[in-house]
Scaffold this motif. Sequence first.
Motif, PDB file in Angstrom:
ATOM      1  N   PHE A   1       0.835  -1.203   0.000  1.00  0.00           N
ATOM      2  CA  PHE A   1       0.000   0.000   0.000  1.00  0.00           C
ATOM      3  C   PHE A   1       0.872   1.257   0.000  1.00  0.00           C
ATOM      4  N   GLY A   2       1.889   1.276   0.860  1.00  0.00           N
ATOM      5  CA  GLY A   2       2.762   2.445   0.910  1.00  0.00           C
ATOM      6  C   GLY A   2       3.619   2.615  -0.314  1.00  0.00           C
ATOM      7  N   TRP A   3       3.837   1.516  -1.043  1.00  0.00           N
ATOM      8  CA  TRP A   3       4.611   1.589  -2.285  1.00  0.00           C
ATOM      9  C   TRP A   3       3.751   2.063  -3.450  1.00  0.00           C
ATOM     10  N   LEU A   4       2.513   1.547  -3.526  1.00  0.00           N
ATOM     11  CA  LEU A   4       1.632   1.921  -4.630  1.00  0.00           C
ATOM     12  C   LEU A   4       1.055   3.322  -4.463  1.00  0.00           C
ATOM     13  N   ALA A   5       0.675   3.672  -3.242  1.00  0.00           N
ATOM     14  CA  ALA A   5       0.029   4.973  -3.009  1.00  0.00           C
ATOM     15  C   ALA A   5       0.496   5.539  -1.673  1.00  0.00           C
ATOM     16  N   PRO A   6       1.735   6.021  -1.603  1.00  0.00           N
ATOM     17  CA  PRO A   6       2.259   6.507  -0.319  1.00  0.00           C
ATOM     18  C   PRO A   6       1.457   7.656   0.269  1.00  0.00           C
ATOM     19  N   GLY A   7       0.970   8.555  -0.591  1.00  0.00           N
ATOM     20  CA  GLY A   7       0.179   9.674  -0.081  1.00  0.00           C
ATOM     21  C   GLY A   7      -1.129   9.215   0.528  1.00  0.00           C
ATOM     22  N   LEU A   8      -1.803   8.298  -0.161  1.00  0.00           N
ATOM     23  CA  LEU A   8      -3.079   7.790   0.340  1.00  0.00           C
ATOM     24  C   LEU A   8      -2.881   6.997   1.633  1.00  0.00           C
ATOM     25  N   GLN A   9      -1.812   6.222   1.693  1.00  0.00           N
ATOM     26  CA  GLN A   9      -1.562   5.465   2.920  1.00  0.00           C
ATOM     27  C   GLN A   9      -1.320   6.397   4.098  1.00  0.00           C
ATOM     28  N   ALA A  10      -0.586   7.486   3.844  1.00  0.00           N
ATOM     29  CA  ALA A  10      -0.349   8.462   4.910  1.00  0.00           C
ATOM     30  C   ALA A  10      -1.648   9.115   5.350  1.00  0.00           C
ATOM     31  N   ASP A  11      -2.592   9.307   4.429  1.00  0.00           N
ATOM     32  CA  ASP A  11      -3.884   9.881   4.798  1.00  0.00           C
ATOM     33  C   ASP A  11      -4.731   8.891   5.599  1.00  0.00           C
ATOM     34  N   VAL A  12      -4.662   7.615   5.229  1.00  0.00           N
ATOM     35  CA  VAL A  12      -5.455   6.604   5.933  1.00  0.00           C
ATOM     36  C   VAL A  12      -4.883   6.323   7.312  1.00  0.00           C
ATOM     37  N   PHE A  13      -3.546   6.301   7.406  1.00  0.00           N
ATOM     38  CA  PHE A  13      -2.890   6.013   8.688  1.00  0.00           C
ATOM     39  C   PHE A  13      -1.979   7.179   9.080  1.00  0.00           C
ATOM     40  N   PRO A  14      -2.560   8.346   9.388  1.00  0.00           N
ATOM     41  CA  PRO A  14      -1.720   9.480   9.796  1.00  0.00           C
ATOM     42  C   PRO A  14      -0.963   9.173  11.085  1.00  0.00           C
ATOM     43  N   ALA A  15       0.149   9.842  11.263  1.00  0.00           N
ATOM     44  CA  ALA A  15       1.043   9.521  12.382  1.00  0.00           C
ATOM     45  C   ALA A  15       0.368   9.680  13.732  1.00  0.00           C
ATOM     46  N   HIS A  16      -0.520  10.666  13.882  1.00  0.00           N
ATOM     47  CA  HIS A  16      -1.119  10.911  15.195  1.00  0.00           C
ATOM     48  C   HIS A  16      -2.153   9.858  15.579  1.00  0.00           C
ATOM     49  N   THR A  17      -2.532   8.964  14.633  1.00  0.00           N
ATOM     50  CA  THR A  17      -3.449   7.879  14.987  1.00  0.00           C
ATOM     51  C   THR A  17      -2.710   6.648  15.497  1.00  0.00           C
ATOM     52  N   ARG A  18      -1.415   6.564  15.259  1.00  0.00           N
ATOM     53  CA  ARG A  18      -0.658   5.367  15.650  1.00  0.00           C
ATOM     54  C   ARG A  18      -0.725   5.093  17.155  1.00  0.00           C
TER      55      ARG A  18
END
Length: 465
Positions: free
Chosen positions: A61-78
Motif C-alpha cells: 500500500f505504501g509503495w503503490l500509493a504513499p500519499g493515500l496510505q499516509a492519509d489513511v494512517f496518519p502519524a497521530h493515529t498510531r
Amino acid sequence: MQDHVSSAMSDSNLELTLDVLPALTVILLTAAVVGRLATLLGQPRVLGEIVAGILLGPTLFGWLAPGLQADVFPAHTRPVLHVLSTIGLTLYMFLVGAGLDPARHESDRKHHPAVLALSGFLPSLVLGGLVGLLMWDDLSPEDVGRWEFSLFVGGALSLTALPMLARMLYERGLQNSRLGRLSLIAASIDDAAAWCFLAALTAVHTGSGAANALPMIGYSLLFTAVMLLGVKRLLRPLARHVGPQGTLSPGVMHVVVIVPIVCGYLTDLIGIYSVFGGFVAGLAMPRDPRFRQALHNRMMDTVSTLLLPIFFCLSGLTTDLRGISADTLLFGVAVLLTGFAGKYFGSTLAMRTLRFSWREAFAVGGLMNARGMMILIFINIGLAQGLITKPVFSVLVVVAVVTSAAALPLYRRALPKRLETQLDNKAPTPAPAPRSLAGVGRPDGAATYRRRIENPIHPDNTPLH
C-alpha cells in the motif's frame, strides 16, 4: 478562556476520532477480505489477517500509493491504534492462557508431550541461535550483545502458535484425537517456555546487564507466584457462576476483563510487557470446562475480529520488504531453513521415538511449524525493546507467514483425510498371545506370533503402520 480551551480540546478529539475510525474500517475490511481468501485456499483465517497487515504497510500500500496510505494512517493515529492493539493482545493472551487444559489423558501420559515439546523447542533454539551468532556483526543493534541477539533469534524460531494450531485441529475435528491432544499440550509447553525465555531475556537487556536485571526477574517471578498460588484460589468461585445456557453473568465478566488488564499494567510496570500479564492471568482462571468454554464464546470473537487485526496492521506498517539488503536476505533464508528443519525433523523423530507411524510423525512435524501470530507478538516485543532492527523484524514476519502457510499442507500430505479416522478410531483387538513358548510351535500359535511381528500394535491398540 476555559471555554476556549474546552472547545479546542473537543475539536481535537473529534478530529482524532474522524481519523481513527476510517483507519479502523480499512483495517477490518482488508482483514475480512484477505482472511476469507485464506480460508478458500485451505489456510486459517488468522494467516490471511497477518498477510492483510503486511499488504497495508509500506511493502504494498505504501509503495503503490504513499500519499493515500499516509492519509489513511496518519502519524497521530498510531498511538491510539497501539493502545487498542495492546489491549487486544493482552486479552488474547489471556484467552490463550485460560484455554490451556492441563488435564492429562491416559494416552497423553503414555506419549509424554514434554518429549515432543522439547524435541521441537531445543533444535530450533540451537539452530536459530547459531544463525544469530554468525550474523550478529552485520544485523544486530549496536547496544545488543552477541548472545542476546542469538538467543532472541533462536527463541523466536522455537515457538509454535498454540491458537493457530488449535484452530487447524478444530476445523478438522481432531482436537480430541491422540495426535490433537498431544500436539496441543506440546505446543502449550513450547509457548510457555518461550514466554519465560523472552521475559528473562528482556529483563537482562533492559537492565543493562544480568546483575541489574535480577530485580526485574525477581518481580516477575513474584508476580507469577502470587497469581498462580494466591489469586488463582480467589478466582475459583467464578466457575460456579456459569448459567444454564453456558453464559457468564455481567458481574463475572467485569472481573474477567479487569483481571487481565490489571495484570498487563503490572507487568508493564515491571518491564516485561503486558502480554505476559494477560497470559498469567489466563492461567489463573478456573479450569472448569464449562467456564472456559463460556469465556471463549463470550470474548474470542470480539477480540479476534476487532482488536487483533489492529495488531496485524501495526506489524505490517513496520514491515518493509523493499529495502532488504543482501545480508538480511541471507539471514532470512538461513532462519527460514533452520527454523523449519528444527521443528519439523525434531518433532518427527520424537514422534517416531514415541512409537507413532511415519505418517503420524510427519503430520505432527508439519503442525508444529505453525508459528502464526505468536512469533509476531514475540518479535514485536523484541523490536520495542531494541533487541532487533526493523529489517530483521521484517524478515522474521515473512518467516512467520511462510512456515505457518506450510503447516497445514504438510499435514494433509502426510495424513490425508481418509486416513485420519482410521488412525485415530480404528482400534483392533490385538491377537491373543500364546499361552507358552510351546504354543508357538502349534499352527495357530505360529500364525499369531507372525501377525504380532509383522504388524506391531501401538500401546493404544492402534496399528503403527
